[in-house]
Design a protein around this motif. Structure first.
Motif, PDB file in Angstrom:
ATOM      1  N   TYR A  18       0.823  -1.225   0.000  1.00 41.03           N
ATOM      2  CA  TYR A  18       0.000   0.000   0.000  1.00 41.03           C
ATOM      3  C   TYR A  18       0.852   1.269   0.000  1.00 41.03           C
ATOM      4  N   ARG A  19       2.062   1.182  -0.514  1.00 41.76           N
ATOM      5  CA  ARG A  19       2.934   2.353  -0.530  1.00 41.76           C
ATOM      6  C   ARG A  19       2.265   3.517  -1.279  1.00 41.76           C
ATOM      7  N   GLY A  20       2.278   4.663  -0.662  1.00 46.58           N
ATOM      8  CA  GLY A  20       1.724   5.851  -1.297  1.00 46.58           C
ATOM      9  C   GLY A  20       0.222   6.000  -1.160  1.00 46.58           C
ATOM     10  N   LYS A  21      -0.409   5.093  -0.460  1.00 41.20           N
ATOM     11  CA  LYS A  21      -1.874   5.128  -0.371  1.00 41.20           C
ATOM     12  C   LYS A  21      -2.348   5.461   1.043  1.00 41.20           C
ATOM     13  N   TRP A  22      -3.548   5.957   1.097  1.00 42.99           N
ATOM     14  CA  TRP A  22      -4.262   6.039   2.360  1.00 42.99           C
ATOM     15  C   TRP A  22      -4.900   4.682   2.614  1.00 42.99           C
ATOM     16  N   VAL A  23      -4.875   4.237   3.847  1.00 45.41           N
ATOM     17  CA  VAL A  23      -5.474   2.952   4.188  1.00 45.41           C
ATOM     18  C   VAL A  23      -6.441   3.125   5.358  1.00 45.41           C
ATOM     19  N   ALA A  24      -7.427   2.248   5.384  1.00 42.99           N
ATOM     20  CA  ALA A  24      -8.342   2.162   6.524  1.00 42.99           C
ATOM     21  C   ALA A  24      -8.077   0.844   7.223  1.00 42.99           C
ATOM     22  N   ILE A  25      -7.768   0.938   8.495  1.00 38.40           N
ATOM     23  CA  ILE A  25      -7.430  -0.235   9.300  1.00 38.40           C
ATOM     24  C   ILE A  25      -8.625  -0.568  10.178  1.00 38.40           C
ATOM     25  N   SER A  26      -8.913  -1.846  10.291  1.00 42.28           N
ATOM     26  CA  SER A  26     -10.049  -2.254  11.117  1.00 42.28           C
ATOM     27  C   SER A  26      -9.852  -1.785  12.557  1.00 42.28           C
ATOM     28  N   ASP A  28     -10.075  -3.239  15.262  1.00 38.33           N
ATOM     29  CA  ASP A  28      -9.292  -4.144  16.116  1.00 38.33           C
ATOM     30  C   ASP A  28      -7.835  -4.255  15.645  1.00 38.33           C
ATOM     31  N   ARG A  29      -7.512  -3.478  14.638  1.00 35.47           N
ATOM     32  CA  ARG A  29      -6.158  -3.387  14.101  1.00 35.47           C
ATOM     33  C   ARG A  29      -5.624  -4.711  13.569  1.00 35.47           C
ATOM     34  N   THR A  30      -6.491  -5.549  13.080  1.00 39.18           N
ATOM     35  CA  THR A  30      -6.023  -6.841  12.577  1.00 39.18           C
ATOM     36  C   THR A  30      -5.841  -6.858  11.076  1.00 39.18           C
ATOM     37  N   LYS A  31      -6.447  -5.893  10.354  1.00 43.77           N
ATOM     38  CA  LYS A  31      -6.323  -5.938   8.904  1.00 43.77           C
ATOM     39  C   LYS A  31      -6.608  -4.582   8.278  1.00 43.77           C
ATOM     40  N   ILE A  32      -6.099  -4.434   7.073  1.00 41.35           N
ATOM     41  CA  ILE A  32      -6.416  -3.264   6.260  1.00 41.35           C
ATOM     42  C   ILE A  32      -7.658  -3.604   5.451  1.00 41.35           C
ATOM     43  N   ILE A  33      -8.677  -2.771   5.570  1.00 45.10           N
ATOM     44  CA  ILE A  33      -9.945  -3.123   4.938  1.00 45.10           C
ATOM     45  C   ILE A  33     -10.220  -2.325   3.663  1.00 45.10           C
ATOM     46  N   LEU A  42     -10.681   7.190  -0.443  1.00 43.23           N
ATOM     47  CA  LEU A  42     -10.791   6.139   0.576  1.00 43.23           C
ATOM     48  C   LEU A  42     -12.153   6.204   1.264  1.00 43.23           C
ATOM     49  N   GLU A  43     -12.609   7.399   1.526  1.00 41.65           N
ATOM     50  CA  GLU A  43     -13.937   7.541   2.147  1.00 41.65           C
ATOM     51  C   GLU A  43     -15.013   6.964   1.222  1.00 41.65           C
ATOM     52  N   ASP A  44     -14.881   7.249  -0.064  1.00 45.69           N
ATOM     53  CA  ASP A  44     -15.853   6.701  -1.027  1.00 45.69           C
ATOM     54  C   ASP A  44     -15.808   5.176  -1.021  1.00 45.69           C
ATOM     55  N   ARG A  45     -14.601   4.646  -0.950  1.00 43.05           N
ATOM     56  CA  ARG A  45     -14.463   3.189  -0.963  1.00 43.05           C
ATOM     57  C   ARG A  45     -15.067   2.569   0.288  1.00 43.05           C
ATOM     58  N   LEU A  46     -14.864   3.206   1.415  1.00 46.50           N
ATOM     59  CA  LEU A  46     -15.455   2.693   2.660  1.00 46.50           C
ATOM     60  C   LEU A  46     -16.979   2.689   2.564  1.00 46.50           C
ATOM     61  N   ALA A  47     -17.515   3.763   1.995  1.00 48.42           N
ATOM     62  CA  ALA A  47     -18.971   3.825   1.843  1.00 48.42           C
ATOM     63  C   ALA A  47     -19.462   2.703   0.932  1.00 48.42           C
ATOM     64  N   ALA A  48     -18.689   2.438  -0.119  1.00 46.95           N
ATOM     65  CA  ALA A  48     -19.102   1.420  -1.092  1.00 46.95           C
ATOM     66  C   ALA A  48     -19.140   0.020  -0.482  1.00 46.95           C
ATOM     67  N   ILE A  49     -18.279  -0.213   0.502  1.00 44.83           N
ATOM     68  CA  ILE A  49     -18.258  -1.553   1.113  1.00 44.83           C
ATOM     69  C   ILE A  49     -19.011  -1.570   2.444  1.00 44.83           C
ATOM     70  N   GLY A  50     -19.734  -0.489   2.716  1.00 50.23           N
ATOM     71  CA  GLY A  50     -20.601  -0.476   3.894  1.00 50.23           C
ATOM     72  C   GLY A  50     -19.883  -0.311   5.216  1.00 50.23           C
ATOM     73  N   GLN A  51     -18.700   0.274   5.182  1.00 49.35           N
ATOM     74  CA  GLN A  51     -17.937   0.472   6.418  1.00 49.35           C
ATOM     75  C   GLN A  51     -18.138   1.902   6.938  1.00 49.35           C
ATOM     76  N   ASP A  52     -18.369   2.025   8.206  1.00 47.85           N
ATOM     77  CA  ASP A  52     -18.508   3.329   8.837  1.00 47.85           C
ATOM     78  C   ASP A  52     -17.122   3.946   9.012  1.00 47.85           C
ATOM     79  N   PRO A  53     -16.855   5.077   8.366  1.00 52.68           N
ATOM     80  CA  PRO A  53     -15.503   5.659   8.480  1.00 52.68           C
ATOM     81  C   PRO A  53     -15.149   6.131   9.881  1.00 52.68           C
TER      82      PRO A  53
END
Lengths: 74, 154
Positions: A18-26, A28-33, A42-53
């Protein structure tokens, strides 16, 4: 959510793809979602997969060796 | 007092100035929560404590997402990697937590589209409210709210 009291951060290797990217981490800090080139995307992507930012942790993975200097922010 | 160990950022091309601690840059990062209107918030894993920065600088992308009202353009600019970027200012609540301690305050922050890797916690909006100690040998940043701290300490 209190990021400081969450479990140990992901190992550095987890960010390698994920070099150079913004990431959203779960929360519980177990994975990049999700990841994207910009925070807005990234906010748009979170919305698309139903994740609350508000329930993830945001971070930016550096894409190069950068020597930070506050002088540029003066 | 809040205590934050410096965090390592690996480097693949270490400058000759690195003498201790391996092939990493040790940086004073803190976890940061930014609150906008109606309690809407975002959590950032790493924000940089930067005494060399005049202002606290946050990503412009936050503005519509958490409902921040910006002041009219004051004409101020941020210089980043050779380019100038507009700075717009607005009020947010910032929260730092460490262990069982929490500091939350209202700050006027600057917002920019510059691709700075981290939220920058500079003098105005953040460090002016703390007595900050950067312990180089221990790689530890300590923040003690000072008499100017305008918020809540738990």
């Amino acid at each position: 959510m209190n990021p400081k009291t969450l479990p140990t951060p992901l190992p550095e290797e987890a960010y390698a793809a994920y070099r150079g990217k913004w990431v959203a981490i779960s929360a519980d800090r177990t994975k990049i979602i999700a990841a994207a080139d910009g925070l807005d995307a990234l906010e748009d992507r979170l919305a698309a997969i139903g994740q609350d930012p508000e329930k993830v942790i945001l971070d930016r993975v550096e894409d190069e060796d950068t020597l930070l200097g506050g002088a540029e922010l003066l | 007092m809040l205590q934050f160990p410096y965090q390592p950022v690996p480097t693949t091309h270490a400058p000759p100035s690195i003498r201790f601690g391996g092939l990493v840059h040790w940086r004073p990062f803190v976890p940061l929560t930014v609150f906008g209107a109606h309690g809407r918030s975002r959590h950032f894993q790493r924000a940089l404590l930067d005494p060399g920065a005049d202002d606290t600088v946050l990503p412009m992308a936050l503005v519509p997402r958490i409902g921040i009202s910006l002041q009219p353009d004051s004409g101020h600019r941020l210089h980043w990697r050779g380019q100038l970027y507009a700075l717009r200012f607005g009020d947010v609540d910032l929260e730092l937590t460490e262990g069982g301690s929490l500091c939350r305050w209202t700050a006027m922050a600057a917002f920019s589209d510059a691709s700075i890797a981290y939220c920058i916690l500079g003098q105005r909006g953040c460090l002016e409210f703390f007595d900050a100690t950067f312990r180089g040998a221990g790689r530890l940043a300590e923040l003690a709210p000072n008499a100017n701290f305008p918020g809540t300490i738990v």
